[in-house]
Write a protein that holds these residues in place. Structure first.
Motif, PDB file in Angstrom:
ATOM      1  N   CYS A   1      -0.149   3.400   3.907  1.00  0.00           N
ATOM      2  CA  CYS A   1       0.636   2.789   4.723  1.00  0.00           C
ATOM      3  C   CYS A   1       1.813   1.817   4.494  1.00  0.00           C
ATOM      4  O   CYS A   1       1.758   0.610   5.325  1.00  0.00           O
ATOM      5  CB  CYS A   1      -0.678   2.634   5.831  1.00  0.00           C
TER       6      CYS A   1
ATOM      7  N   CYS B   1       1.001  -1.607   0.033  1.00  0.00           N
ATOM      8  CA  CYS B   1       0.251   0.508  -0.004  1.00  0.00           C
ATOM      9  C   CYS B   1       0.669   1.332   0.401  1.00  0.00           C
ATOM     10  O   CYS B   1       1.704   1.223   0.713  1.00  0.00           O
ATOM     11  CB  CYS B   1      -0.866   0.072   1.469  1.00  0.00           C
TER      12      CYS B   1
ATOM     13  N   CYS C   1      -5.679   0.219   5.447  1.00  0.00           N
ATOM     14  CA  CYS C   1      -6.058   1.731   5.517  1.00  0.00           C
ATOM     15  C   CYS C   1      -7.117   2.308   4.718  1.00  0.00           C
ATOM     16  O   CYS C   1      -7.707   3.519   4.661  1.00  0.00           O
ATOM     17  CB  CYS C   1      -4.866   3.121   5.774  1.00  0.00           C
TER      18      CYS C   1
HETATM   19 ZN    ZN Z   1      -2.665   1.304   3.489  1.00  0.00          ZN
END
Ligand code: ZN
Ligand code: ADP
Ligand code: ZN
Length: 822
Positions: free
Chosen positions: A532, A529, A572
């Motif tokens: 995050c 990701c 997230c």
């Molecule tokens: Zn994330």
């Protein structure tokens, strides 16, 4: 009264001791050492085991059960094999049962199978988990099925827990039934029915079908295929397949003929193995350098059992093997030709078949169990095969008169079995096997393992070197392309430096071929990701999952667990998931974009699931219908192509950065081997080696093709840090569901070992992947001097393990030893 007679039986179970059964006096045929017998085990199970010994010592600890039946009239495991099994079990610290499991093709091992029956009188009273209800409805429909079918239905590896719940509920019950896994292959054949086998009745038969032209035609065709009415009336048959091939779509008139009693259909046993005869070719005449090497090998065998043959890539080692094999066959001896990888067997098979025809047998795991049984039986009965070409498990075949073992690419790690036990090394075990037969061993490679080269330097093995390529073609020119620099200058075209890109372009224009090597399969090693930094990891193992684009799945390369690729970050919620790093699948995609004209193919674990797929990929490349071959380490070894002018190593760094004391040695071997695929015929080839650390000493050794310098530098390190070849290694791997319990047990085991072995004991320490299939792992390393007796050390180890496991709290910890780990 005659004394009772007992047999010790090897069963396919991990118990250290053999089980004793009594032999009923009327048992027929009488069992002997090495025959298979069926015995009861536990409450319900039955196994086929191997008779290890026959004696009259009644066991004191338990009441014996009887041997139920004997499956063979003569041994299927020879005395030499049993000796060899004992050595494997002792040296690699496992049980005879585990060796038996690995050694016999599964078609020769019978095991009772659990059958699950639905109880029609069952009425649900209490609560049941959702999955159990789902399973019950499946079972109520099937009435009876195997555990494998249940696993399939639930799409999980093991459903015993769930099954136990249902057994406790009396919703199902189970029984055991012995299952024979080997089925001879049969083919449907057709012949004239008995009553039609004279002229008069055959004539009548024709009359009776006068109005059915297709049946008439079919009958005539059958007679024609048997070679005429005379043969047909003697009962000669033709295969149904052959007959229908000549008359496509004639299945229903054929069935009519059978129904009318004119033809008879019956199953005929056939062989699975391909015995097609190739044109036998003369062997090639040696070059001067080859002739000299051959002479030296023969001479070295005068006073050595093992000879290391260090010949650069494309020096013509395989041709030498062929001469050597022929020599041993002439003496009436058998030859075993070991290869590290199935991908290699395709080409070598063709080369050997040309010389040895049907005397060559092939043995590897892409063969069906039935085919493997047929090879095994062929050797046992001394029928056709005198040479076996195979991967590591072929050391377990029943050789009678082995004269030579060739270990091709002896440095390859895939000769070592990693899981399950026996964790044997086929090269090393092969040397032991050769000793038992009084046979010779030739270790051949362009990049010897440090261990073997060390043994050769010290005179334990003979050593023969061949430093020129066949026809004096120069070793490839190796260009180092600096990835860091190219990135800084923004010159990269996806994963290609300008140097590599231009060379590929040029090769394509010149109608030459290209091999691209990337030591990772899949599309990219992981997803990340960008917001995050979350990385999807396997639920059962402590590793990130590999992204496979075509399947749109994440796959765990440790346990095979797969999930659909998530669309958003599970931490997230951001949709910004991006791929990190690259594997062969991604390279393939990029090559197709960058070189749209080129014909591209890929060889890795994902594209070679079937026996045929290797062959297709390799022969497409051989015949030139593919321009660029992309692959993992599968493309590095042993393959012989004529027209490859460029080899690209996409990223040398990940080979050198492995956390392993053999990483440099291995990196050198892989790079030198893959380079060796370039420019084997006609003209010097080029290798482009992409790396972020062009100054790395190993890269220099590869460029200079300097095996010796690599060897000397590594040897010095091994001595300093106490590694092989100066020290022997054993890993003790402990596994358990709970991390605390595991750590305590491992610490206790290490402490106990330290009281005797002192600082030869290291750890416990987490291995690089510390959880696999929901079990935690930890590892103790033993390093001990070559001078100590391995069996003495192993006794200490086994006693310590026994002591730890006998502690009640650690009963369920599993411990195994990996001897000479790689
Ligand atoms: Zn994330
Ligand atoms: P290596 O096993 O050392 O990599 P190979 O045995 O595959 O080398 O030989 C490389 C190539 O040269 C092969 O195509 C082989 O057929 C050819 N070759 C080797 N020796 C001879 C020979 N004596 N006569 C003709 N061709 C040869
Ligand atoms: Zn996993």
């Amino acid at each position: 009264m005659t004394p009772d007679i007992y047999a010790d039986i090897i069963l396919p179970l991990p118990f250290p001791k053999l089980f004793t059964y009594h032999i009923p006096p009327d048992l027929n045929p009488y069992p002997e050492r090495g025959t298979r017998v069926v015995v009861p085990f536990g409450k319900k199970k039955q196994y086929s085991g191997i008779v290890f010994s026959i004696h009259n010592k009644k066991p004191k600890e338990y009441e014996t059960k009887p041997v139920l039946s004997v499956l063979d009239n003569s041994p299927v495991v020879t005395p030499k094999q049993i000796d060899f099994w004992e050595w494997i079990a002792e040296y690699y610290q496992c049980t005879l049962g585990e060796v038996y499991k690995a050694a016999l093709p599964s078609g020769l091992k019978l095991e009772s199978e659990t059958r699950v029956y639905y109880n029609p009188d069952y009425e649900q009273t209490g609560e049941l988990p959702e999955k159990a209800i789902k399973l019950l409805s499946f079972l109520s429909e099937k009435k009876v099925c195997s555990v494998a079918e249940i696993n399939d239905f639930l799409n999980q590896k093991n459903s015993l827990n769930l099954l136990q719940t249902l057994i406790d509920e009396s919703a199902v019950f189970v029984t055991e039934r012995l299952k024979d896994r080997y089925r001879p292959k049969t083919e449907n054949h057709l012949r004239l029915n008995e009553k039609c086998r004279n002229e008069k009745s055959l004539h009548e038969a024709f009359n009776s079908i006068e109005k059915a032209p297709r049946q008439t035609e079919l009958l005539m065709k059958l007679i024609h295929l048997t070679g005429g009415a005379g043969n047909a009336m003697k009962g000669k048959s033709v295969s149904r397949k052959a007959l229908l091939k000549e008359n496509p779509g004639a299945a229903s008139p054929l069935n009519e003929l059978i129904k009318k009693g004119i033809l008879e259909q019956f199953p005929l046993q056939t062989e699975r193995l391909d015995r097609s005869q190739e044109q036998i070719q003369q062997k090639k005449t040696f070059s001067l350098a080859q002739a000299k090497a051959f002479e030296e090998i023969e001479k070295a065998f005068d006073d050595h059992t093992v000879v290391l043959f260090h010949g650069v890539t494309s020096s013509g080692k395989t041709e030498l093997y062929i001469h050597l094999i022929e020599k041993h066959l002439k003496k009436g001896e058998q030859v075993l030709y070991l290869l590290p990888e199935i991908a290699l067997t395709t080409q070598i098979t063709t080369r050997l078949k040309r010389h040895f025809g049907n005397r060559l047998g092939i043995y590897h795991s892409k063969f069906s169990s039935e085919e493997r049984v047929e090879v095994y039986r062929d050797l046992l009965e001394d029928k056709n095969y005198q040479i076996i070409l195979g991967v590591r498990s072929s050391i377990f075949l029943p050789f009678k008169n082995l004269g030579l073992i060739i270990v091709d690419e002896e440095h390859e790690h895939s000769f070592k079995q990693f899981d399950p036990a026996p964790r044997y090394h086929a090269r090393d075990a092969g040397i032991m096997l050769a000793h038992k037969h009084g046979a010779k061993v030739l270790l051949g490679t362009a990049t010897p393992s440090i261990e073997s080269y060390y043994n050769a330097q010290r005179g334990k093995y003979g050593l023969v070197e061949l430093h020129t390529r066949y026809e004096d073609i120069q070793m490839p020119r190796i260009l180092v392309a600096d990835l860091k620099e190219a990135r800084r200058k923004k010159q990269m075209k996806s994963h290609f430096t300008p140097v590599l890109f231009e060379h590929i372009e040029k090769a394509l224009t010149d109608k030459k071929q290209v091999i691209l090597f990337q030591n990772r399969r899949g599309f990219s090693p992981f997803l990340e990701c960008s917001v995050c930094s979350w990385v999807p990891r396997c639920k059962f193992c402590d590793v990130s999952m590999t992204y496979h684009k075509k399947m749109n799945q994440l796959v765990c390369h440790y346990c095979g667990h797969t999930v659909t690729t998530p669309q958003t970050c599970q931490a997230c919620g951001s949709p910004a998931l991006s791929t990190q790093g690259f594997g062969t699948e991604k390279i393939e995609e990029e090559v197709k974009l960058l070189f749209p004209e080129a014909r591209v193919s890929r060889m890795d674990l994902d594209t070679t699931r079937s026996k045929k797929s290797y062959q297709t990929i390799i022969s497409d490349f051989e015949t030139g219908s593919v321009d660029i071959l992309i692959g993992t380490q599968m493309v590095t070894k042993g393959l012989d192509f004529n027209n490859v002018s460029v080899v690209g190593i996409l990223n040398a760094d990940n080979m050198l950065n492995m956390p392993d004391f053999r990483a440099f040695e291995r990196g050198f071997q892989m790079m030198a081997q893959v380079s060796g695929r370039a420019g084997r015929k006609n003209k010097r080839g080029t290798v482009v080696l992409q790396t972020s650390s062009p100054e790395h000493p190993i890269i220099k050794y590869v460029v200079d093709n300097d095996y010796d310098a690599m060897y000397r530098s590594q040897l010095a390190e091994r001595r300093t840090y106490k590694y092989p070849p100066y020290f022997r290694l054993i890993y003790l791997v402990l596994k358990h569901k709970q991390k605390n319990t595991l750590d305590n047990a491992a610490t206790a085991l290490a402490a106990r070992l330290r009281t005797i072995l002192g600082d030869r004991v290291l750890g416990p320490q987490e291995p690089p992947v510390a959880r696999i299939q929901n079990k935690y792992l930890t590892r103790i390393m033993l390093k001990y001097e070559k001078g100590h007796s391995p069996s003495y050390i192993k006794k200490i180890v086994n006693d310590a393990i026994d002591a730890i496991l006998s502690d009640h709290q650690w009963k369920y910890i599993s411990v195994y030893a990996d001897v000479d780990p790689l």
